[in-house]
Each structure stands twice: as C-alpha cells, then as structure tokens.
Design an enzyme around this catalytic site. Structure first.
Site, PDB file in Angstrom:
ATOM      1  N   HIS A   1       3.959   8.058   1.166  1.00 26.88           N
ATOM      2  CA  HIS A   1       4.665   6.514   0.425  1.00 26.88           C
ATOM      3  C   HIS A   1       5.670   6.140   1.535  1.00 26.88           C
ATOM      4  O   HIS A   1       6.661   6.847   1.992  1.00 26.88           O
ATOM      5  CB  HIS A   1       4.762   6.779  -0.738  1.00 26.88           C
TER       6      HIS A   1
ATOM      7  N   GLU B   1      -0.524  -0.109   2.118  1.00 23.76           N
ATOM      8  CA  GLU B   1       0.580  -0.797   1.464  1.00 23.76           C
ATOM      9  C   GLU B   1       1.676  -1.269   2.518  1.00 23.76           C
ATOM     10  O   GLU B   1       2.567  -0.652   2.817  1.00 23.76           O
ATOM     11  CB  GLU B   1       1.263   0.309   0.647  1.00 23.76           C
TER      12      GLU B   1
HETATM   13  P1  PGA Z   1       4.791  -2.292  -6.444  1.00 22.59           P
HETATM   14  O1  PGA Z   1       4.580  -0.609  -5.772  1.00 22.59           O
HETATM   15  O2  PGA Z   1       3.382  -2.389  -7.271  1.00 22.59           O
HETATM   16  O3  PGA Z   1       5.953  -1.934  -7.413  1.00 22.59           O
HETATM   17  O4  PGA Z   1       4.919  -3.053  -5.395  1.00 22.59           O
HETATM   18  C1  PGA Z   1       3.414  -0.140  -5.192  1.00 22.59           C
HETATM   19  C2  PGA Z   1       3.771   1.112  -4.701  1.00 22.59           C
HETATM   20  O5  PGA Z   1       4.905   1.559  -3.983  1.00 22.59           O
HETATM   21  O6  PGA Z   1       2.999   2.106  -4.660  1.00 22.59           O
END
Ligand code: PGA
Length: 243
Positions: free
Chosen positions: A91, A163
């Site tokens: 992440h 992401e």
């Molecule tokens: P968010 O986070 O939905 O608050 O943007 C997603 C993540 O970090 O997995």
C-alpha cells in the site's frame, strides 16, 4: 459471471470496542451480497472479526517479509494464515511512511504464497508521474509489477489493486476511464510476465457511495479497494447492497 471483489481497508481506525460495534452494524444493514466481500480491519481486531464475520472474508493490512522470530512489532503471514485469507501488500501509505520498496514487497508476496494466502498487491503512480503523461505512468507501473512479480509467481492467488496515490483519501477519484486505461495496461503486463495468465485487477482511491457503480460497470475492473467510505458501516453496507 466473474468474481467481483469489494475490499474494505479500515486502516488505523477503530478500537476493539468500536470494531465490535462496526461489525454488528454492518451485518445488521447488509441485505445480501453477490460479490466477494473482504474486510481488512486493524490487526488488533482480527481475531474478533475472524469469529464473527459470517460469509465475508478477512484480510490483514500488511505482513512482515520474514517467516517469524526477531521482528518486534511485526506480524508474519504464518501467524495469521489460520484466520486471514487475504493480505494487503505494498500500500502506498506503507511505501511512503515505512520506505517499503519493490524488493521487500516481492518478499512479502512470496511469504504470503508460502502460507497459502492471497495478496492484494497495491501499485499506482503519484501526482508528479501522472502530470508527465501516460508514457511515464506506463513506465512506473511496469517497474512496480516487474520488480515484484515473476513468471513462477502464484498467479491463481493474486489480486492487484491499482491505487493512484493522488486519489487516495483525497476525495478526488480517478475517472472510470482513467482507471480503466491503467488497469487494461496492468492486465496486459501481468499476462506478459505470467506467460498468458490474467488476474483480477481492482481500483482504489476515493471510491464512495456515489461513484462505486461507475467503476463496477467498467469491464476491466474486477473489484474495488475502499478506505474512507468503509469507515461508516451504514455507508459501506449501502455500497455492498447496491453493488
Ligand atoms: P480511500 O482509500 O478510499 O480513502 O481513498 C483507499 C485506500 O487507501 O486503499
């Protein structure tokens, strides 16, 4: 129909007591679900969730890259494999705050596969790379994938989450088209590395009650990784019920 994943990343939120209230409210408000629901609570609440989660799956938010032993404060895959099917790895919050690199992340993937767990392997570019255009994004994504995945990776036990860092926690999601464009590239690159095997690719970054179906309707997007919008169990139950 292919599996569609809805994954909640609760991050560093909720005490043990709050986690119990959260899960009770979530279960009370979920009417039904056809998709694979995975909840990744804080590690302090994993054991409680494991006993109470009923039909949903459990994931840990990170694991150590080593087997066991001298890792003060860390949790290894072998310690949680009995209760967790999934683990988030790579992440951006861990890459940034704890300086995790592609090599360590690759070791974490190996450790998860060794323990029969499924990684939710996160990749994505920052704003600076996005500003440079698609070629730069392609280069960045390619490196993240090729530094951590290899031909003999355990492809049947892998989810990749795209992401974009600029979309995480900002309320500024990628558009479904922007997400699809990069996710198509990820599908293609994964197939190149694996020798033709495809894996589910998810989108994460400011997904919420209003926009989740726009992503779900994109053919190439096989699931969603949701942070902020999961913190309220009522909101999250609506996303589950409507998806
Ligand atoms: P968010 O986070 O939905 O608050 O943007 C997603 C993540 O970090 O997995």
């Amino acid at each position: 129909m292919k599996d569609f994943y809805i994954i909640a990343n609760l991050k560093m939120n909720k005490s043990i007591v709050e986690s119990k209230i959260y899960l009770n409210l979530l279960k009370e408000n979920i009417q039904n679900f056809n998709n694979k629901i995975v909840i990744c609570p804080s590690s302090i609440s994993l054991f409680y969730f494991a006993n109470e989660i009923q039909g949903m799956k459990l994931g840990i938010q990170d694991i150590d890259h080593r087997e066991q032993g001298q890792g003060t404060g860390s949790i290894s895959a072998s310690q949680v494999k009995d209760i967790c099917e999934f683990a988030i790895v790579g992440h951006s919050e861990r890459r940034q705050t704890f300086f995790e690199n592609n090599k360590t992340i690759s070791e974490k993937l190996q450790m998860l596969w060794k323990n029969n767990m499924t990684p939710i392997f996160c990749i994505g570019e920052n704003q600076e790379v996005r500003n440079k255009g698609f070629k730069a994004i392609e280069k960045h994504i390619n490196k993240q994938l090729r530094d951590s995945l290899f031909e003999d990776s355990k492809w049947e036990n892998l989810l990749v989450a795209y992401e974009p860092i600029w979309a995480i926690g900002t309320g500024l999601s990628a558009s479904p088209e922007q997400a699809s464009e990069v996710i198509s590239l990820i599908h293609e690159t994964v197939k190149e590395i694996s020798g033709g095997i495809d894996v589910p690719i998810l989108y994460g970054g400011s997904v919420n009650e209003e926009n989740h179906l726009d992503f779900q309707n994109e053919e190439k997007i096989n699931g969603l990784l949701i942070g902020s919008a999961c913190l309220d169990p009522i909101t999250f139950s609506k996303i589950i019920n409507n998806s």
